[in-house]
Design a protein around this motif. Structure first.
Motif, PDB file in Angstrom:
ATOM      1  N   GLU A 101     -31.638 -23.082  88.196  1.00 25.58           N
ATOM      2  CA  GLU A 101     -32.906 -22.851  87.505  1.00 25.58           C
ATOM      3  C   GLU A 101     -33.536 -24.146  86.987  1.00 25.58           C
ATOM      4  O   GLU A 101     -34.707 -24.156  86.621  1.00 25.58           O
ATOM      5  CB  GLU A 101     -32.698 -21.888  86.336  1.00 25.58           C
ATOM      6  N   ARG A 122     -39.112 -24.468  80.049  1.00 26.47           N
ATOM      7  CA  ARG A 122     -38.264 -24.419  78.854  1.00 26.47           C
ATOM      8  C   ARG A 122     -37.389 -25.662  78.796  1.00 26.47           C
ATOM      9  O   ARG A 122     -36.773 -26.045  79.781  1.00 26.47           O
ATOM     10  CB  ARG A 122     -37.357 -23.200  78.886  1.00 26.47           C
ATOM     11  N   ASP A 149     -36.446 -26.245  82.816  1.00 26.61           N
ATOM     12  CA  ASP A 149     -36.262 -25.309  83.915  1.00 26.61           C
ATOM     13  C   ASP A 149     -37.588 -25.048  84.622  1.00 26.61           C
ATOM     14  O   ASP A 149     -38.597 -25.693  84.325  1.00 26.61           O
ATOM     15  CB  ASP A 149     -35.591 -24.018  83.433  1.00 26.61           C
ATOM     16  N   ASN A 150     -37.598 -24.086  85.549  1.00 24.18           N
ATOM     17  CA  ASN A 150     -38.781 -23.840  86.358  1.00 24.18           C
ATOM     18  C   ASN A 150     -39.943 -23.237  85.577  1.00 24.18           C
ATOM     19  O   ASN A 150     -41.061 -23.223  86.057  1.00 24.18           O
ATOM     20  CB  ASN A 150     -38.434 -22.958  87.561  1.00 24.18           C
ATOM     21  N   THR A 151     -39.731 -22.747  84.368  1.00 28.68           N
ATOM     22  CA  THR A 151     -40.813 -22.235  83.535  1.00 28.68           C
ATOM     23  C   THR A 151     -41.212 -23.222  82.447  1.00 28.68           C
ATOM     24  O   THR A 151     -42.104 -22.930  81.658  1.00 28.68           O
ATOM     25  CB  THR A 151     -40.417 -20.901  82.871  1.00 28.68           C
ATOM     26  N   ARG A 161     -35.372 -27.633  87.021  1.00 27.14           N
ATOM     27  CA  ARG A 161     -36.327 -28.271  87.925  1.00 27.14           C
ATOM     28  C   ARG A 161     -36.488 -29.751  87.650  1.00 27.14           C
ATOM     29  O   ARG A 161     -36.770 -30.519  88.550  1.00 27.14           O
ATOM     30  CB  ARG A 161     -37.695 -27.595  87.836  1.00 27.14           C
TER      31      ARG A 161
END
Length: 133
Positions: free
Chosen positions: A104, A61, A57-59, A106
């Motif tokens: 969410e 994870r 995802d964008n962070t 990416r």
């Protein structure tokens, strides 16, 4: 509107190709899960079939195939995607993303499962000597 970076792996040659997709092509991946197959036209590989193998995802994870849905969940892990234990028997509660692709997400990892008539280099326009200086 969702936009993704799709990393396509070629199991036969061992090479990987990265493509940024957005708009209608990105919508082909929405709602799909790890293990599902997608038409290669979404990343410019007409005639090819891709299998989704993972993503993040964008962070940053990692997506786990054993966690349902697109949401973030804290799960107790002994190893595998998203966690590498430092010693035998170590367990940790790690926050990971579920197996379903959402807004969410990416990065999507995929591999080629069925080949088309043309070569990958011809379709993606790579291997033209771009690395030469």
């Amino acid at each position: 509107m969702a936009d993704f970076q799709v990393v396509v792996a070629d199991p036969e040659s061992g090479e990987t190709f990265q493509r940024d997709i957005e708009g209608q092509d990105a919508n082909r991946f929405m709602g799909k899960s790890i293990g599902d197959e997608v038409d290669g036209n979404a990343v410019g590989l007409s005639g090819y079939t891709l299998a989704i193998t993972g993503g993040s995802d964008n962070t940053g994870r990692a997506m786990r195939p054993d966690v349902s849905g697109p949401n973030v969940k804290a799960v107790l892990l002994t190893g595998g995607t998203g966690y590498k234990p430092e010693r035998d028997g170590e367990r940790r509660r790690i926050t990971v993303r579920g197996r379903e692709i959402s807004d969410e997400t990416r990065q999507i990892n995929a591999k080629i499962t069925a080949r088309g008539d043309e070569s990958i280099e011809d379709l993606l326009g790579e291997g033209d000597g771009e690395d030469e200086e």
